[in-house]
Design a protein around this motif. Sequence first.
Motif, mmCIF file in Angstrom:
data_model
loop_
_atom_site.group_PDB
_atom_site.id
_atom_site.type_symbol
_atom_site.label_atom_id
_atom_site.label_comp_id
_atom_site.label_asym_id
_atom_site.label_seq_id
_atom_site.Cartn_x
_atom_site.Cartn_y
_atom_site.Cartn_z
ATOM 1 N N PHE A 54 42.841 -10.822 -19.400
ATOM 2 C CA PHE A 54 42.313 -8.866 -20.098
ATOM 3 C C PHE A 54 43.331 -9.241 -21.239
ATOM 4 N N ALA A 55 44.640 -9.598 -20.562
ATOM 5 C CA ALA A 55 45.289 -9.223 -22.083
ATOM 6 C C ALA A 55 45.199 -8.830 -23.479
ATOM 7 N N HIS A 56 44.609 -9.554 -24.244
ATOM 8 C CA HIS A 56 43.889 -8.742 -25.258
ATOM 9 C C HIS A 56 44.090 -7.569 -25.376
ATOM 10 N N SER A 57 42.517 -7.101 -24.616
ATOM 11 C CA SER A 57 41.685 -6.110 -24.258
ATOM 12 C C SER A 57 42.910 -4.423 -24.112
ATOM 13 N N PHE A 58 44.051 -5.364 -23.439
ATOM 14 C CA PHE A 58 44.580 -4.535 -23.667
ATOM 15 C C PHE A 58 46.113 -4.127 -24.084
ATOM 16 N N ALA A 59 46.492 -5.154 -24.532
ATOM 17 C CA ALA A 59 47.383 -4.715 -25.820
ATOM 18 C C ALA A 59 46.886 -3.596 -27.288
ATOM 19 N N ARG A 60 45.066 -3.771 -26.875
ATOM 20 C CA ARG A 60 43.968 -3.028 -28.165
ATOM 21 C C ARG A 60 43.969 -2.330 -27.807
ATOM 22 N N LYS A 61 43.533 -2.073 -26.720
ATOM 23 C CA LYS A 61 43.204 -0.577 -25.907
ATOM 24 C C LYS A 61 43.599 -0.259 -23.957
ATOM 25 N N PRO A 62 45.407 0.221 -24.332
ATOM 26 C CA PRO A 62 45.482 -0.159 -23.170
ATOM 27 C C PRO A 62 45.576 1.351 -22.048
ATOM 28 N N LYS A 63 44.476 2.188 -22.639
ATOM 29 C CA LYS A 63 43.865 3.152 -21.810
ATOM 30 C C LYS A 63 42.808 3.202 -21.248
ATOM 31 N N ILE A 64 42.752 2.483 -21.992
ATOM 32 C CA ILE A 64 41.114 2.061 -20.794
ATOM 33 C C ILE A 64 41.292 0.879 -20.477
ATOM 34 N N PRO A 65 40.831 1.043 -18.907
ATOM 35 C CA PRO A 65 40.435 -0.240 -17.979
ATOM 36 C C PRO A 65 39.193 -0.538 -18.322
ATOM 37 N N ALA A 66 39.807 -1.984 -17.549
ATOM 38 C CA ALA A 66 38.679 -2.938 -17.408
ATOM 39 C C ALA A 66 37.909 -3.218 -15.925
ATOM 40 N N VAL A 67 36.965 -4.107 -15.649
ATOM 41 C CA VAL A 67 36.063 -4.258 -14.653
ATOM 42 C C VAL A 67 36.526 -5.314 -14.250
ATOM 43 N N MET A 68 36.903 -5.218 -12.586
ATOM 44 C CA MET A 68 37.280 -7.449 -12.165
ATOM 45 C C MET A 68 36.389 -6.826 -10.943
ATOM 46 N N ARG A 69 35.483 -8.345 -11.478
ATOM 47 C CA ARG A 69 34.845 -8.159 -10.309
ATOM 48 C C ARG A 69 35.608 -8.957 -8.850
ATOM 49 N N VAL A 70 35.743 -9.176 -7.375
ATOM 50 C CA VAL A 70 36.485 -9.581 -6.541
ATOM 51 C C VAL A 70 34.689 -9.505 -5.586
ATOM 52 N N ARG A 71 34.828 -11.067 -5.376
ATOM 53 C CA ARG A 71 33.858 -11.529 -4.511
ATOM 54 C C ARG A 71 34.598 -11.658 -3.106
ATOM 55 N N LEU A 72 34.332 -11.382 -2.207
ATOM 56 C CA LEU A 72 34.542 -11.443 -0.508
ATOM 57 C C LEU A 72 34.139 -12.344 0.158
ATOM 58 N N ARG A 73 34.879 -12.676 1.520
ATOM 59 C CA ARG A 73 34.167 -14.110 2.107
ATOM 60 C C ARG A 73 32.668 -13.932 2.653
ATOM 61 N N LYS A 74 32.040 -14.576 2.967
ATOM 62 C CA LYS A 74 30.789 -14.488 3.477
ATOM 63 C C LYS A 74 30.765 -13.818 5.052
ATOM 64 N N ASP A 75 31.906 -14.164 5.451
ATOM 65 C CA ASP A 75 32.523 -13.752 6.796
ATOM 66 C C ASP A 75 32.989 -12.610 7.069
ATOM 67 N N ALA A 76 33.408 -11.558 5.319
ATOM 68 C CA ALA A 76 33.932 -11.112 5.945
ATOM 69 C C ALA A 76 33.009 -9.893 4.931
ATOM 70 N N ALA A 77 31.605 -9.424 4.579
ATOM 71 C CA ALA A 77 30.941 -8.734 3.986
ATOM 72 C C ALA A 77 30.571 -7.359 4.635
ATOM 73 N N ALA A 78 31.112 -7.183 5.657
ATOM 74 C CA ALA A 78 30.860 -6.256 6.447
ATOM 75 C C ALA A 78 31.793 -4.472 5.505
ATOM 76 N N LYS A 79 30.811 -3.999 5.659
ATOM 77 C CA LYS A 79 31.305 -2.420 5.211
ATOM 78 C C LYS A 79 32.823 -2.484 6.232
#
Length: 119
Positions: A54-79
């Motif tokens: 996201f470095a290029h996006s952050f450099a162009r628009k530093p105040k606009i957040p990006a979205v990161m996808r986080v994948r949890l372990r299958k055995d740790a997926a409970a709330k």
Amino acid sequence: MSNDDRLPIKVVPPLEADYVPPPPGGGPKKLFVSNLDELQEIVLAQIGEVNDYFAHSFARKPKIPAVMRVRLRKDAAAKSHRPTKLFSDDSCPIIGSEGLGGLLVSITPKSLQDFSQKV
């Protein structure tokens, strides 16, 4: 209205005893890996990859957040196992989910830096 026209409904008012909170659940925190140092290195490397992506996006628009996808372990997926201390309003807030074990997290350059320090 005659008695024949009424519906057979009985109104039961709630009692004060009906408003009791459920007992707290859960148990001790569960560790899902045996080598925390190795996991820490892997996560820090992945944070670096996300920052580079996201470095290029952050450099162009530093105040606009990006979205990161986080994948949890299958055995740790409970709330109860969600990493809410890592992903909080102070660093990278959770903004959504993507099925079982998938989180969508809002990131900025500063929040990634704060997240790295938490890790």
